[in-house]
Enzyme design. Structure first.
Site, mmCIF file in Angstrom:
data_model
loop_
_atom_site.group_PDB
_atom_site.id
_atom_site.type_symbol
_atom_site.label_atom_id
_atom_site.label_comp_id
_atom_site.label_asym_id
_atom_site.label_seq_id
_atom_site.Cartn_x
_atom_site.Cartn_y
_atom_site.Cartn_z
ATOM 1 N N GLN A 175 4.302 -25.663 115.811
ATOM 2 C CA GLN A 175 4.514 -27.123 116.162
ATOM 3 C C GLN A 175 3.375 -27.456 117.417
ATOM 4 O OE1 GLN A 175 8.400 -28.362 116.390
ATOM 5 N NE2 GLN A 175 8.892 -28.165 114.147
ATOM 6 N N ASP A 321 13.340 -19.984 111.265
ATOM 7 C CA ASP A 321 14.281 -21.117 110.677
ATOM 8 C C ASP A 321 15.376 -20.348 109.800
ATOM 9 O OD1 ASP A 321 12.887 -23.144 111.935
ATOM 10 O OD2 ASP A 321 11.796 -23.470 109.997
HETATM 11 C C1 S3P Z 1 7.577 -25.591 112.026
HETATM 12 C C2 S3P Z 1 7.758 -24.911 112.954
HETATM 13 C C3 S3P Z 1 8.912 -24.052 113.701
HETATM 14 C C4 S3P Z 1 9.842 -24.410 112.613
HETATM 15 C C5 S3P Z 1 10.009 -25.703 112.261
HETATM 16 C C6 S3P Z 1 8.920 -26.143 111.458
HETATM 17 C C7 S3P Z 1 6.090 -26.445 111.539
HETATM 18 O O1 S3P Z 1 9.050 -24.830 114.895
HETATM 19 O O2 S3P Z 1 11.083 -24.086 113.434
HETATM 20 O O3 S3P Z 1 11.422 -25.869 111.502
HETATM 21 O O4 S3P Z 1 6.234 -26.978 110.427
HETATM 22 O O5 S3P Z 1 5.313 -26.146 112.390
HETATM 23 P P1 S3P Z 1 8.255 -24.260 116.181
HETATM 24 O O6 S3P Z 1 7.179 -24.492 116.228
HETATM 25 O O7 S3P Z 1 9.112 -25.118 117.401
HETATM 26 O O8 S3P Z 1 8.852 -22.876 116.202
#
Ligand code: S3P
Length: 444
Positions: A175, A321
């Site tokens: 993210q 996840d």
């Molecule tokens: C996601 C990245 C992950 C994941 C989330 C979706 C994404 O989070 O846990 O459900 O779509 O980029 P983080 O980037 O905080 O690890």
């Protein structure tokens, strides 16, 4: 007047999972599809879009910013892109519900716009850390205010011009990487992000599909601002994170044999397959192919006795996840499973280490939470008759993980606060019941 405020699950013990089906579309990819389609030139047609609350929150945001979007209708969405500079100021704050992906990615995308935006979320999202995105975006010149705790609402004030950044991520987070890259589209010069470990690369792949040039070298990815995206056709694979519950369910329930169709098997997402296989699971990836720039396969899973393992740290970002489901597998495995290097689980939709450890303890499983992981000793899953219902804390993946525990429990399991399953897996209870899970969904 009575209003439906929540859902609970009642699981009758036993059962096996059989049959073939396609779980809903990938959540991460659905978000990105709407975001990039909105700022592309021309029309984008998306199929397999996840009609769950999180992806719908992203879709609603772009409607509020003046983008013409048809659908979703049976997973089909048509977006008439407005180009990089065509978004319009929204009339009010944008509510992203439970969706961390929407908030973090849109913070980056909106940092480079010429109008102010406020991003809000529900109670869970309003507790989640946002400085991990506002800090790198500030280095690019973005002006984003948070609460004193570094949480939402995010108040974004326009900046004359963002500048490119060369940013080393302190945490492995797709993210944060995506947020910085999306801001980089609007920045002067080159924006580079270096990850401490490989995280999901859907943003990079999709930018390429929309015709934007990305340069990757090992753990470093760069792009140059000021380019354009071209509308396209996209098919979104089934979400491996939703398939994961059935992979675990089939692995732990004797007599199970399932085929999960067209599931995304992006190498940055396959930790669940690797970890379950290391535990002894019987998983076959059939008919590997590419769909919408992403690798997919049909996944066959048959029951097999599992054994506890030390989960390799390099698998953690690839299964980030899936740990609620993996913990249920560990509870049904022979011996001890140890997870380390997963402190991120404490800042997901709930504190997944604490919430899962509590629920497992209620079922009589020896589960010792640790700051960055957990130790679980496999055993007989009990029932919640004596302890009271398991509280999913509004966390969709916790609710679905404990639902699968019913397959191996000695008595009834009740799970409360399950309504947010809708965020990622609309129709979960019906699909699960049709495949052999003894689940009853109750509105409360
Ligand atoms: C996601 C990245 C992950 C994941 C989330 C979706 C994404 O989070 O846990 O459900 O779509 O980029 P983080 O980037 O905080 O690890």
């Amino acid at each position: 007047m009575t209003t439906t405020t929540n859902l609970q699950y009642q699981m009758t013990p036993g059962g096996a999972l059989t049959g073939r089906w396609r779980v809903p579309g990938d959540k991460s990819i659905s978000h990105r599809a709407i975001m990039l389609a909105a700022i592309a030139e021309g029309e984008t047609r998306i199929s397999g879009f996840l009609e769950g609350a999180d992806a719908l929150a992203t879709l609603a945001v772009f409607r509020q910013l003046g983008v013409n979007i048809d659908g979703p209708d049976g997973g089909l969405v048509r977006v008439r892109g407005v180009g990089m500079r065509g978004l319009q100021a929204p009339a009010e704050a944008l509510d992203l519900g439970n969706s961390g992906t929407s908030m973090r990615l849109l913070a980056g995308l909106f940092a480079g716009q010429t109008f102010p935006v406020t991003l809000t979320g529900d109670v869970s999202l309003s507790r989640r850390p946002m400085r991990r995105v506002t800090e790198p975006l500030a280095l690019m010149g973005a002006q984003i205010a948070t609460t004193a705790d570094g949480t939402a609402p995010l108040v974004i004030t326009p900046t004359a011009q963002l500048k490119g950044v060369d940013y080393a991520l302190p945490v492995a987070s797709a993210q944060v990487k995506s947020s910085v890259l999306l801001a980089g589209l609007y920045a002067n010069g080159e924006t580079c992000v270096t990850e401490p470990a490989r995280t999901r690369d859907h943003t990079e792949r999709m930018l390429t599909t929309f015709g934007y040039s990305i340069r990757r070298q090992g753990l470093r990815v760069c792009l140059t601002g000021g380019g354009r995206l071209s509308g396209c056709r996209l098919t979104i694979p089934a979400d491996i994170s939703s398939a994961a519950f059935f992979m675990v369910g089939a692995s732990i329930a004797p007599g199970s044999d399932v085929l999960l169709e067209e599931v995304g098997i992006n190498p940055t997402r396959v930790g669940i397959v690797n970890i379950l296989r290391a535990m002894g699971a019987d998983i076959e990836l059939i008919d590997r192919r590419t769909v919408g720039g992403e690798p997919v396969a049909d996944i066959r899973v048959c029951y097999a006795p599992l054994k506890g393992i030390q989960i390799p740290v390099d698998q953690v970002p690839l299964a980030i996840d899936e740990f609620p489901a993996i913990f249920i597998a560990a509870a049904c495995a022979e011996g001890e499973t140890i997870l380390t290097g997963a402190a991120e689980l404490r800042v997901k939709e709930s504190d997944r280490i604490a919430v899962m450890a509590n629920g497992l303890a209620q079922l009589g499983i020896d589960a010792e939470p640790r700051p960055d992981g957990i130790r679980i000793i496999g055993g007989q899953l009990g029932s919640t008759a004596a302890t009271g219902a398991i509280d999913a804390h509004g966390d969709h993946r916790v609710a679905m993980a404990f639902a699968m525990a019913g397959l191996r429990a000695s008595g009834i399991i009740e799970i409360h606060d399950c309504a947010n399953v809708e965020t990622s897996f609309p129709g979960f209870a019906t699909l699960a019941a049709n495949s052999g899970l003894n689940i009853v969904e109750q509105r409360v």
